[in-house]
Design an enzyme around this catalytic site. Structure first.
Site, short mmCIF file in Angstrom:
data_model
loop_
_atom_site.label_atom_id
_atom_site.label_comp_id
_atom_site.label_asym_id
_atom_site.label_seq_id
_atom_site.Cartn_x
_atom_site.Cartn_y
_atom_site.Cartn_z
N GLY A 1 12.89 -41.86 36.70
CA GLY A 1 11.29 -43.38 36.73
C GLY A 1 10.10 -42.55 36.75
O GLY A 1 9.45 -42.92 37.37
N ARG B 1 24.60 -50.26 18.65
CA ARG B 1 23.00 -49.82 18.79
C ARG B 1 21.77 -51.06 18.61
O ARG B 1 21.16 -51.45 18.68
CB ARG B 1 22.91 -48.72 18.30
CG ARG B 1 24.08 -47.52 18.63
CD ARG B 1 23.54 -46.32 17.94
NE ARG B 1 22.53 -45.58 17.85
CZ ARG B 1 21.65 -44.45 17.83
NH1 ARG B 1 22.85 -44.65 16.56
NH2 ARG B 1 20.84 -43.91 16.81
N ILE C 1 18.66 -42.67 21.45
CA ILE C 1 18.57 -41.99 20.11
C ILE C 1 17.93 -43.73 19.21
O ILE C 1 19.21 -43.97 19.36
CB ILE C 1 19.28 -41.45 19.52
CG1 ILE C 1 18.81 -40.03 19.79
CG2 ILE C 1 18.91 -41.23 17.56
CD1 ILE C 1 19.84 -39.27 19.78
N LEU C 2 16.78 -43.60 19.16
CA LEU C 2 16.26 -45.33 18.53
C LEU C 2 16.98 -45.10 16.74
O LEU C 2 16.63 -44.24 16.57
CB LEU C 2 15.12 -45.60 18.76
CG LEU C 2 15.33 -45.86 20.18
CD1 LEU C 2 13.86 -45.60 20.03
CD2 LEU C 2 15.15 -47.45 20.80
N ASN D 1 6.92 -40.73 22.84
CA ASN D 1 7.41 -39.60 23.50
C ASN D 1 7.18 -38.97 24.07
O ASN D 1 6.47 -38.35 23.80
CB ASN D 1 8.84 -39.33 23.14
CG ASN D 1 9.84 -39.07 23.53
OD1 ASN D 1 10.25 -39.52 24.86
ND2 ASN D 1 10.74 -38.35 23.08
N HIS E 1 8.55 -35.46 26.08
CA HIS E 1 9.85 -34.33 25.74
C HIS E 1 9.70 -33.43 26.53
O HIS E 1 8.81 -32.51 25.89
CB HIS E 1 10.33 -33.83 24.26
CG HIS E 1 11.70 -32.96 24.08
ND1 HIS E 1 13.23 -33.43 24.35
CD2 HIS E 1 11.75 -32.76 23.99
CE1 HIS E 1 13.33 -33.39 23.75
NE2 HIS E 1 13.17 -31.94 24.02
C1 GAR Z 1 11.41 -35.94 31.71
O1 GAR Z 1 11.29 -34.88 32.08
C2 GAR Z 1 11.51 -36.72 30.13
O2 GAR Z 1 10.54 -35.73 29.26
C3 GAR Z 1 12.99 -36.36 30.12
O3 GAR Z 1 13.31 -37.22 30.97
C4 GAR Z 1 12.75 -37.28 31.85
C5 GAR Z 1 13.17 -38.22 33.08
O4 GAR Z 1 12.59 -38.26 34.39
N1 GAR Z 1 12.76 -36.94 28.50
C6 GAR Z 1 13.97 -36.88 28.27
O5 GAR Z 1 14.55 -35.88 28.19
C7 GAR Z 1 13.77 -37.60 26.08
N2 GAR Z 1 14.68 -36.57 25.39
P1 GAR Z 1 12.15 -39.16 34.65
O6 GAR Z 1 12.92 -40.73 35.27
O7 GAR Z 1 11.77 -38.74 36.43
O8 GAR Z 1 10.97 -39.68 34.40
#
Ligand code: GAR
Length: 209
Positions: free
Chosen positions: A27, A84, A111-112, A126, A128
């Site tokens: 997070g 899901r 994945i939703l 989102n 990415h």
């Molecule tokens: C982030 O880098 C985000 O872009 C990625 O997970 C990380 C979460 O970090 N998301 C994905 O890969 C989605 N496919 P955090 O939990 O430290 O915020």
């Protein structure tokens, strides 16, 4: 069939859009967003944090910031698809209970289904960790390194029925350095994400309809 994007109302500082942030892990992106909302006048406010993972470190920021934070685990079910859908129904009910107007995925690793997406399309966003359409899916950094790329980055996009295929709102580049490990690259990309996502949300939320 692909549904149109239905944007949220226009948020303002006086009447900010009510956001739910969905996480699966540490997070750090959620924390950056909460700090941004706390120290800036913002047209969005986080009213709910949801994790699919009861052990997600990011859930603790709920307590730190006085925001309800709930873990909604996958329910038991006979089939994967039913599981899901049941899970997303629980999430949807929670979002409705808190009058959420925009769902912000921040490291949410599920994945939703198109059923859920159709209820929120245009109000589901989102981030990415790659320059989409390059390296979609759960292993963007691994895939970029395996490809021998010298540039990657991050993308903020609307969520559609595909995997990381929705309309791109903003991107920022990050250089891949010689000898980068997945972890090193991930940390550098996250630093950029933490600036980009709150800024993009400010603009997105103040547009509205
Ligand atoms: C982030 O880098 C985000 O872009 C990625 O997970 C990380 C979460 O970090 N998301 C994905 O890969 C989605 N496919 P955090 O939990 O430290 O915020």
């Amino acid at each position: 069939m692909s549904e149109p994007y239905l944007p949220p109302r226009k948020g303002s500082i006086k009447n900010p859009l009510r956001i739910a942030v969905l996480i699966s892990g540490s997070g750090s992106g959620l924390l950056a967003l909460l700090n941004h909302q706390q120290s800036n006048q913002s047209p969005h406010i986080t009213k709910l944090i949801i994790s699919d993972n009861i052990n997600a470190g990011g859930l603790r920021y709920g307590e730190d910031f006085g925001i309800p934070a709930v873990a909604i685990s996958l329910p038991d079910s006979v089939s994967k698809i039913e599981q899901r859908i049941m899970h997303e129904n629980l999430i949807h009910d929670k979002l409705m209970n808190y009058d959420i107007e925009l769902v912000v995925l921040s490291g949410y690793m599920r994945i939703l289904t198109s059923t859920f997406v159709s209820k929120w399309k245009g109000r589901l966003i989102n981030i990415h960790p790659s320059l989409l359409p390059k390296y979609p899916g759960a292993h963007a950094h691994r895939d970029a390194l395996a490809d021998g790329a010298n540039m990657t980055g991050c993308t903020v996009h609307l969520v559609d029925e595909g995997v990381d295929t929705g309309e791109i709102i903003a991107q920022e580049e990050v250089e891949i350095l010689d000898g980068d490990t997945i972890e090193e690259l991930q940390e550098r990309v996250k630093k950029i994400e933490h600036q980009l996502y709150p800024k993009v949300l400010d603009t997105f939320c103040s547009k509205g309809v």
